[in-house]
Design a protein around this motif. Structure first.
Motif, mmCIF file in Angstrom:
data_model
loop_
_atom_site.group_PDB
_atom_site.id
_atom_site.type_symbol
_atom_site.label_atom_id
_atom_site.label_comp_id
_atom_site.label_asym_id
_atom_site.label_seq_id
_atom_site.Cartn_x
_atom_site.Cartn_y
_atom_site.Cartn_z
ATOM 1 N N CYS A 50 3.626 3.245 5.000
ATOM 2 C CA CYS A 50 4.991 2.640 5.043
ATOM 3 C C CYS A 50 6.048 3.695 5.731
ATOM 4 O O CYS A 50 7.059 3.364 6.245
ATOM 5 C CB CYS A 50 5.523 2.119 3.867
ATOM 6 S SG CYS A 50 4.304 0.908 2.992
ATOM 7 N N CYS A 53 7.888 4.489 9.014
ATOM 8 C CA CYS A 53 9.057 3.393 9.409
ATOM 9 C C CYS A 53 10.048 3.462 8.530
ATOM 10 O O CYS A 53 11.473 3.540 8.772
ATOM 11 C CB CYS A 53 8.512 2.231 9.896
ATOM 12 S SG CYS A 53 7.373 2.252 11.358
ATOM 13 N N VAL A 113 14.800 -2.801 -2.235
ATOM 14 C CA VAL A 113 14.356 -3.864 -2.067
ATOM 15 C C VAL A 113 13.668 -4.641 -2.916
ATOM 16 O O VAL A 113 13.744 -5.983 -2.793
ATOM 17 C CB VAL A 113 13.271 -3.598 -0.701
ATOM 18 C CG1 VAL A 113 12.019 -3.129 -1.000
ATOM 19 C CG2 VAL A 113 13.114 -4.955 0.077
ATOM 20 N N VAL A 147 9.049 -12.187 11.746
ATOM 21 C CA VAL A 147 9.425 -10.955 11.318
ATOM 22 C C VAL A 147 8.964 -9.988 12.298
ATOM 23 O O VAL A 147 8.226 -10.011 13.237
ATOM 24 C CB VAL A 147 8.302 -10.617 9.973
ATOM 25 C CG1 VAL A 147 6.993 -10.397 10.206
ATOM 26 C CG2 VAL A 147 8.913 -9.149 9.357
ATOM 27 N N GLY A 148 9.884 -8.765 12.190
ATOM 28 C CA GLY A 148 9.672 -7.941 13.345
ATOM 29 C C GLY A 148 8.718 -6.894 12.924
ATOM 30 O O GLY A 148 9.094 -5.427 13.559
ATOM 31 N N PRO A 150 5.200 -5.049 12.284
ATOM 32 C CA PRO A 150 3.671 -5.319 12.656
ATOM 33 C C PRO A 150 2.835 -5.411 10.935
ATOM 34 O O PRO A 150 3.427 -4.947 10.004
ATOM 35 C CB PRO A 150 3.116 -3.904 13.281
ATOM 36 C CG PRO A 150 4.266 -3.110 13.302
ATOM 37 C CD PRO A 150 5.452 -3.750 12.759
ATOM 38 N N ALA A 152 1.285 -3.711 8.666
ATOM 39 C CA ALA A 152 0.816 -2.114 8.503
ATOM 40 C C ALA A 152 -0.376 -2.065 7.655
ATOM 41 O O ALA A 152 -1.002 -0.902 7.922
ATOM 42 C CB ALA A 152 2.137 -1.538 7.828
ATOM 43 N N ILE A 201 2.005 -1.230 -4.617
ATOM 44 C CA ILE A 201 3.006 -0.889 -3.814
ATOM 45 C C ILE A 201 4.362 -1.569 -4.308
ATOM 46 O O ILE A 201 5.407 -0.898 -4.388
ATOM 47 C CB ILE A 201 2.773 -1.500 -2.170
ATOM 48 C CG1 ILE A 201 1.973 -0.405 -1.577
ATOM 49 C CG2 ILE A 201 4.079 -1.048 -1.376
ATOM 50 C CD1 ILE A 201 1.577 -1.150 -0.040
ATOM 51 N N LEU A 205 7.790 0.396 -5.272
ATOM 52 C CA LEU A 205 9.126 0.037 -4.985
ATOM 53 C C LEU A 205 9.874 -0.616 -6.035
ATOM 54 O O LEU A 205 11.288 -0.185 -6.008
ATOM 55 C CB LEU A 205 8.882 -1.048 -3.844
ATOM 56 C CG LEU A 205 8.341 -0.457 -2.636
ATOM 57 C CD1 LEU A 205 8.073 -1.614 -1.647
ATOM 58 C CD2 LEU A 205 9.197 0.446 -2.028
#
Ligand code: HEC
Length: 246
Positions: A50, A53, A113, A147-148, A150, A152, A201, A205
């Motif tokens: 992650c 990006c 997030v 969604v923009g 890929p 991942a 993950i 987060l």
């Protein structure tokens, strides 16, 4: 009147759910930010898949190392990309401008997030990628339509395509609706291993969203200890004050 209020509240409910989840069904996840092994696995996955990006701007690597019970050396060797050290922030690797060119949008910072979207949403998001030819990266997402980003983690999860069933609507017309998914490529993980990776993950987060939460139980013990001592003093003071009155 009561009935009106109840109807009003009920009418509001689906709206709230839509605001949080884009109308899609969310999968529930239960994460434990005190599970150090899960945090370490989550940090590693995040750094591998992650961080190219996404940044976690409010977090310094040193803090991650300390909170996750890792040495400075372990973190620098295994988690930090490039020449950065534990004194650097958890920056993403890709310059924002370039990312915006590639993806049409800058990958957002993921510091908070887990709070802005919720843990269930994040978990569903990581599990929600499916093949869709109409999208630039060939995938769409069950909780984030069009969604923009890929997929991942596709090498770990594999790739799945939606299966449809035909239902007859109220208008008497037949409609195709999505009825689950079917894997067309298996990933390097089994499905339950992938579920755990997604949960790890989310755990990581969730922790970076509020690192101080790890400290609170210790702080709580101190506060209770302090109050206990105060109570003893208060008791003796009370005895002292009332001594002559009885
Ligand atoms: C190749 C670049 C890239 C990689 C790698 C990547 N993402 Fe993304 N991500 C994006 C972009 C671009 C968006 C914005 C999508 C949009 O707005 O349509 C995004 C959006 C998101 C969002 C939604 C944020 C929001 O609230 O809108 C989350 C959550 C997210 N990514 C998590 C992850 C996680 C976790 C990983 C690692 C498993 C990851 N991303 C890997 C590019 C990437």
């Amino acid at each position: 009147m009561k009935k009106t209020i109840a109807t009003f509240l009920l009418a509001l409910l689906p709206g709230l759910a839509t605001a949080a989840g884009g109308g899609a069904h969310l999968e529930e996840v239960s994460v434990n930010i005190h599970d150090e092994a899960a945090l370490q696995r989550g940090a590693k996955l995040f750094s591998n898949f992650c961080l190219s990006c996404h940044s976690v701007e409010f977090q310094r690597w040193r803090r991650t190392a300390e909170d996750l019970g890792l040495s400075q050396d372990q973190v620098e060797k295994n988690l930090i990309p490039g020449d950065d050290t534990v004194n650097d922030m958890m920056d993403n690797v890709m310059p924002a401008e370039q990312a915006a060119n590639w993806f049409g949008t800058t990958p957002p910072d993921l510091s908070v997030v887990a709070r802005s979207r919720s843990e269930d949403w994040l978990y569903s998001y990581l599990k929600g990628f499916y093949l869709d030819d109409s999208r630039p990266f060939g995938v769409n997402n069950t909780v984030f339509s069009n969604v923009g980003m890929p997929h991942a983690l596709w090498e770990l999860e594999g790739l799945k395509k939606p299966v449809y069933k035909t239902v007859t609507g109220e208008d008497g017309e037949e409609h195709k609706v999505r009825d689950g998914f079917e894997y067309v490529t298996e990933g390097s993980m089994t499905h339950s291993e992938y579920d755990r990776a997604a949960r790890d993950i989310v755990t990581f987060l969730s922790y970076v969203g509020e690192p101080a939460r790890l400290e609170r139980p210790t702080l709580g013990v101190w506060v209770i200890g302090f109050l206990a001592v105060l109570l003893v003093f208060a008791y003796f003071m009370k005895r002292e004050f009332w001594k002559d009155i009885h």
